[in-house]
Design a protein around this motif. Sequence first.
Motif, PDB file in Angstrom:
ATOM      1  N   PRO A 152      11.078  69.166 -23.554  1.00 11.28           N
ATOM      2  CA  PRO A 152      10.839  70.253 -24.322  1.00 11.28           C
ATOM      3  C   PRO A 152      11.866  70.828 -25.278  1.00 11.28           C
ATOM      4  O   PRO A 152      11.800  71.586 -26.097  1.00 11.28           O
ATOM      5  CB  PRO A 152      10.461  71.211 -23.387  1.00 11.28           C
ATOM      6  N   VAL A 153      13.086  70.364 -25.067  1.00 11.53           N
ATOM      7  CA  VAL A 153      14.302  70.595 -25.799  1.00 11.53           C
ATOM      8  C   VAL A 153      14.495  69.782 -27.092  1.00 11.53           C
ATOM      9  O   VAL A 153      15.011  70.228 -27.954  1.00 11.53           O
ATOM     10  CB  VAL A 153      15.706  70.399 -25.161  1.00 11.53           C
ATOM     11  N   TYR A 154      14.059  68.572 -27.172  1.00 11.75           N
ATOM     12  CA  TYR A 154      14.064  67.690 -28.265  1.00 11.75           C
ATOM     13  C   TYR A 154      12.733  67.424 -28.834  1.00 11.75           C
ATOM     14  O   TYR A 154      11.699  66.989 -28.212  1.00 11.75           O
ATOM     15  CB  TYR A 154      14.958  66.513 -27.837  1.00 11.75           C
ATOM     16  N   ARG A 155      12.651  67.331 -30.248  1.00 15.92           N
ATOM     17  CA  ARG A 155      11.362  66.989 -30.794  1.00 15.92           C
ATOM     18  C   ARG A 155      11.301  65.484 -31.169  1.00 15.92           C
ATOM     19  O   ARG A 155      11.395  65.010 -32.424  1.00 15.92           O
ATOM     20  CB  ARG A 155      11.494  67.864 -32.459  1.00 15.92           C
ATOM     21  N   VAL A 156      11.510  64.719 -30.192  1.00 16.02           N
ATOM     22  CA  VAL A 156      11.331  63.236 -30.452  1.00 16.02           C
ATOM     23  C   VAL A 156      10.136  62.676 -29.388  1.00 16.02           C
ATOM     24  O   VAL A 156       9.695  63.415 -28.445  1.00 16.02           O
ATOM     25  CB  VAL A 156      12.631  62.490 -29.968  1.00 16.02           C
ATOM     26  N   ASP A 157       9.923  61.561 -29.683  1.00 19.90           N
ATOM     27  CA  ASP A 157       8.777  60.905 -28.922  1.00 19.90           C
ATOM     28  C   ASP A 157       9.292  60.480 -27.373  1.00 19.90           C
ATOM     29  O   ASP A 157       8.637  60.575 -26.529  1.00 19.90           O
ATOM     30  CB  ASP A 157       8.321  59.606 -29.578  1.00 19.90           C
ATOM     31  N   ASN A 158      10.628  60.363 -27.143  1.00 23.96           N
ATOM     32  CA  ASN A 158      11.040  59.916 -25.973  1.00 23.96           C
ATOM     33  C   ASN A 158      12.497  60.053 -25.906  1.00 23.96           C
ATOM     34  O   ASN A 158      13.353  60.015 -27.045  1.00 23.96           O
ATOM     35  CB  ASN A 158      10.829  58.746 -25.648  1.00 23.96           C
ATOM     36  N   VAL A 159      13.091  60.359 -24.731  1.00 23.57           N
ATOM     37  CA  VAL A 159      14.389  60.535 -24.418  1.00 23.57           C
ATOM     38  C   VAL A 159      14.962  59.244 -23.499  1.00 23.57           C
ATOM     39  O   VAL A 159      14.192  59.068 -22.453  1.00 23.57           O
ATOM     40  CB  VAL A 159      14.967  61.849 -23.983  1.00 23.57           C
TER      41      VAL A 159
END
Length: 802
Positions: A152-159
């Motif tokens: 929820p911290v990053y606006r990316v598809d995956n970490v």
Amino acid sequence: MKEETMRFYLLDVSYETEMSKPVILLWGVNEGNERVLLKDPRFRPYFYVLLREGVDSVSVKNEIMKLSKPKSPIISVEEVKKKYFGRPRSALKVTTVIPEYVREYRELVRTIDGVEDVLEADIRFSMRYIIDKGLKPHAWYDVKVKELGKSPVYRVDNVYEVLEDLREVHSDERPELRALSFDIEVYNKSGTPRPESDPIISVAIATRDKVMSKVAETKSDLEVIKWFKETVLELDPDLVYGYNCNNFDWPYLIERSKRIGIKLDVGRKVGVLPTSGAYGHYSIPGRLNVDIYDFAKDVYEIKVKTLENVADYLGVMKKEDRVIIPGHEIYKYWEDPSLRETLRKYNEADALSTYLLAEIFVPFGEQLSYLTGLPLDQVGAAPVGFKVEWYLMRIAYSVNELVPNRVERKVQSYKGAIVLKPIRGVHENVAVLDFSSMYPNIMIKYNVGPDTLVRPGEKYDPNDVYVAPSGHKFRKRPDAFFKISLVQLLELRKEIKNKLKELDPSSPQYKILDDRQKAVKVLANAHYGYMGWPHARWYCRECAEAVTSWGRKLITESIELARKLGLKVIYGDTDSLFVIYDKEKVEKLIKVIEEKLGFEVKIDKIYKKLFFTEAKKRYAGITQDGRIDIVGFEAVRGDWAEIAKEVQEKVIELVLKEGDTKKAIEYVRDVISKLKKGQIPIEKLVIWKTLEKRLDEYKVEAPHVSAAKYAVERGYEVRKGDKIGYVIVKGAGKLSKRAKPWFLSSVEEIDTSYYIDHQIIPAAMRILGYFGVTEDMLKGRAYGLMAFFRKESENESKDKRA
């Protein structure tokens, strides 16, 4: 979570602190075109301690360990063998935990007895990672990772977590990156807009396939800024383009957002605002913010680099095809509801122009980023000296060379390149011979560098040094640090150019590689200038002086060889010779220079006609393809009005292309006539000058200073660094007293005599004076004009009889 090997296209590198430890963040796109974040928690900050000769390293090591602080302990102090300015040295590598503590430790370590200097403590942590890991933005990598899942911290598809170092995969493919450009318009009645008082009244966003905008309905910009944030997040771009956005749009948007209570976190990390970085650029987490103005300002042919001027010159959007509103009138188009649609179109045209310019400039910027390691948002904003320096730092790491600290120095002058006095007049069929990368090749041939320079008092074997005409000496062995760097660059460029021969010029791969070879050329050619740059870490005035002395010798010897072959030399400048073109003799000269002097030379261009005044670095010519080149005349200088540029270019065209001096005179007289009748638009009469100081710091009141004060008295605000556009109006007294801001003036007020006598006539006479034309003739005084035409007629008769 599962482990896997991922193919990943790197866009940007940053870092954050998690649980009191730094974590490197690698932003990019994977092979499946997903936006991903790779986190590497393994890397730690460090710096080097240079020891004095003969010092007990163990005692220094123990003293350093005593400095350790609980919040960022010193993890290790390791003795290493390095090179410093090419000489073998002992150093200590000090590693800690928190990057911000490196500078604090630096100051403490400097006080320890036996320490000569502390080095590499000022290299930013994310750039340290890029250098040490050999990473290149805008390249593909294979990397072993562990999936961490969505966050929820990053606006990316995956970490993902990085488990091993990235391995570059050499590919000329580029993923489909998402991009948008934006532009804002501000309500302001009194000159320079101020975010503390003036709202944003319109925002436009352009993408590859659409342009959209939001115009404010009231003076509250809440809905406009909210729309901007939501649209950016919805489009989720990898690249964000603006024009002068680092100096205006971003700081303005951020300040206005604070005032109305909107958190402008448009990046890929929730809650983090765009922040100003090292070179004045704005950094957006996970996105690359690129200011297109940083690239456009290097297009020297454009005098005033407004967005519409640059877009018009480069052909992406002609002025006649778009809406243009003078900046000081924008508020009027918002105040009148019937004109708001025009304001919208103007705003949208700016956003679209920016996007189209980005498609021209950004591919080159990506390749500069690839070579230097500087992320794209920084590489445009960074001065060329820093671009070279970051490249050199990568080379230094690879050859175990310590990076010197930056030292502030005063500019020291030295004798520069040779510039011959030209043979005045019009010459036909002139070839320009260009020494390929002259200065880089001199540096390579003679092993020039601060590490090979024989310093005063140093012993040397006369057989083991190169002696420059300036008297400076350079050791032949080992290879200079600059030589290593340049050889790599020039070999890379040759390799790229060979590969280009195998590709279809219309293919995407060709475009990428062509931009890369241009970026390589820029970096290679900038090495010489870097040596004499006072801010350079590897500053070496003696090196720069020696290179120019070898350059002067090379040009002088080449001129002698040309004359022995019977070639007429018209002019010479730095690394070029201008000769009357004789195919057989020129080809022989090229061969002789390469055989006798050891330097490659080629024909850069051939002019059908070329005109020189008696002045150096001032000529105009027409190339074989009909293009007009202008160097050094008012037409390409920034302190003349547009009308002077226009007149001079047209006169040059008429004289060189059509060979018609009479027509040129008639043209100038027609311009003067239109000026007197008030038929020349005021925009063409504006003279632009930058305020280099605050207004109260000027002791002498120059015209642009007077115009700026006039604007201030009428409620406008101006600041140091602003470009002031002024015109000269009718009246008595000094010129400065008659200078007014152009947007507060009218055509009826213009002092036409000033523009005729000090702009139009001088610009035309730089060319026409050579042909016997006088000022009286241009002003249409009958006697002079009739005498000239009579003389011309007599000359034509003589030519026919001959």
